[in-house]
Design a protein around this motif. Structure first.
Motif, mmCIF file in Angstrom:
data_model
loop_
_atom_site.group_PDB
_atom_site.id
_atom_site.type_symbol
_atom_site.label_atom_id
_atom_site.label_comp_id
_atom_site.label_asym_id
_atom_site.label_seq_id
_atom_site.Cartn_x
_atom_site.Cartn_y
_atom_site.Cartn_z
ATOM 1 N N UNK A 191 50.015 47.492 42.904
ATOM 2 C CA UNK A 191 50.114 46.534 41.816
ATOM 3 C C UNK A 191 48.781 46.412 41.078
ATOM 4 N N UNK A 192 48.868 45.951 39.868
ATOM 5 C CA UNK A 192 47.677 45.675 39.081
ATOM 6 C C UNK A 192 46.810 44.631 39.797
ATOM 7 N N UNK A 193 45.528 44.864 39.770
ATOM 8 C CA UNK A 193 44.588 43.954 40.427
ATOM 9 C C UNK A 193 43.543 43.494 39.422
ATOM 10 N N UNK A 194 43.336 42.195 39.335
ATOM 11 C CA UNK A 194 42.258 41.671 38.516
ATOM 12 C C UNK A 194 40.934 41.922 39.208
ATOM 13 N N UNK A 195 40.000 42.547 38.512
ATOM 14 C CA UNK A 195 38.721 42.920 39.103
ATOM 15 C C UNK A 195 37.646 41.893 38.780
ATOM 16 N N UNK A 196 37.541 41.542 37.512
ATOM 17 C CA UNK A 196 36.522 40.600 37.074
ATOM 18 C C UNK A 196 36.887 40.085 35.699
ATOM 19 N N UNK A 197 36.355 38.923 35.357
ATOM 20 C CA UNK A 197 36.548 38.402 34.011
ATOM 21 C C UNK A 197 35.288 37.670 33.580
ATOM 22 N N UNK A 198 35.180 37.490 32.274
ATOM 23 C CA UNK A 198 34.048 36.772 31.708
ATOM 24 C C UNK A 198 34.575 35.833 30.645
ATOM 25 N N UNK A 199 34.100 34.596 30.680
ATOM 26 C CA UNK A 199 34.612 33.598 29.761
ATOM 27 C C UNK A 199 34.011 33.783 28.380
ATOM 28 N N UNK A 200 34.633 33.164 27.408
ATOM 29 C CA UNK A 200 34.155 33.280 26.032
ATOM 30 C C UNK A 200 33.073 32.266 25.709
ATOM 31 N N UNK A 201 33.153 31.082 26.326
ATOM 32 C CA UNK A 201 32.255 30.000 25.933
ATOM 33 C C UNK A 201 30.856 30.153 26.515
ATOM 34 N N UNK A 202 30.799 30.387 27.826
ATOM 35 C CA UNK A 202 29.492 30.386 28.484
ATOM 36 C C UNK A 202 29.215 31.667 29.256
ATOM 37 N N UNK A 203 30.080 32.649 29.077
ATOM 38 C CA UNK A 203 29.959 33.935 29.766
ATOM 39 C C UNK A 203 29.936 33.805 31.284
ATOM 40 N N UNK A 204 30.567 32.759 31.778
ATOM 41 C CA UNK A 204 30.717 32.645 33.229
ATOM 42 C C UNK A 204 31.667 33.733 33.709
ATOM 43 N N UNK A 205 31.362 34.305 34.850
ATOM 44 C CA UNK A 205 32.160 35.417 35.327
ATOM 45 C C UNK A 205 32.678 35.174 36.738
ATOM 46 N N UNK A 206 33.741 35.845 37.068
ATOM 47 C CA UNK A 206 34.360 35.796 38.391
ATOM 48 C C UNK A 206 34.663 37.226 38.829
ATOM 49 N N UNK A 207 34.662 37.422 40.140
ATOM 50 C CA UNK A 207 34.879 38.746 40.691
ATOM 51 C C UNK A 207 35.863 38.700 41.845
ATOM 52 N N UNK A 208 36.641 39.767 41.980
ATOM 53 C CA UNK A 208 37.464 39.914 43.163
ATOM 54 C C UNK A 208 36.548 40.090 44.373
ATOM 55 N N UNK A 209 36.982 39.603 45.512
ATOM 56 C CA UNK A 209 36.162 39.708 46.725
ATOM 57 C C UNK A 209 35.808 41.164 47.029
ATOM 58 N N UNK A 210 36.709 42.056 46.700
ATOM 59 C CA UNK A 210 36.512 43.468 47.028
ATOM 60 C C UNK A 210 35.379 44.122 46.241
ATOM 61 N N UNK A 211 34.945 43.479 45.147
ATOM 62 C CA UNK A 211 33.903 44.100 44.318
ATOM 63 C C UNK A 211 32.653 43.235 44.191
ATOM 64 N N UNK A 212 32.661 42.046 44.766
ATOM 65 C CA UNK A 212 31.496 41.170 44.663
ATOM 66 C C UNK A 212 30.250 41.838 45.212
#
Length: 127
Positions: free
Chosen positions: A44-65
């Motif tokens: 299945x598709x897996x979300x890897x990382x994202x970055x917000x538009x307002x403050x460029x806060x980012x999140x990562x999947x545990x597998x790639x942190x």
């Protein structure tokens, strides 16, 4: 033409690095939250990382942190995904998206199919 185009994929040995690019044309990328997905064959598709538009806060999947880093270049209208320490479980089709609506969060999910979606770039990790 309004589109997102990914590039930078390829074949790399385990432990190697790649930098993927997600370039926007026809719209301003930094007004959108951006998410990188990957999908391996049969998985299945897996979300890897994202970055917000307002403050460029980012999140990562545990597998790639600790190995992957997402960043924006406003002048280039591009989002980058720096991938270091690539592992045999990292291969797949990597694609970026600016879903609308979408909020970048730790869930790394996008419910909307609207917005802008790229076609992907293939990453292969093999010795």
């Amino acid at each position: 033409q309004v589109q997102l185009v990914e590039s930078g994929g390829g074949l790399v040995q385990p432990g190697g690095s790649l930098r993927l690019s997600c370039a926007a044309s026809g719209f301003t990328l930094n007004t959108f939250a951006i998410i990188w997905f990957r999908q391996a064959p049969g998985k299945e598709r897996e979300g890897v990382t994202c970055i917000s538009s307002m403050d460029s806060k980012s999140y990562y999947a545990d597998s790639v942190k600790g190995r992957f880093t997402i960043s924006r270049d406003v002048a280039e209208n591009t989002v980058y995904l720096q991938m270091n320490g690539l592992k045999p479980e990292d291969p797949g089709l990597y694609y970026c998206a600016a879903p609308n609506p979408f909020t970048c969060s730790a869930s790394l999910q996008a419910q909307s199919h609207s917005g802008f979606w790229g076609q992907g770039t293939q990453v292969t990790v093999s010795s």
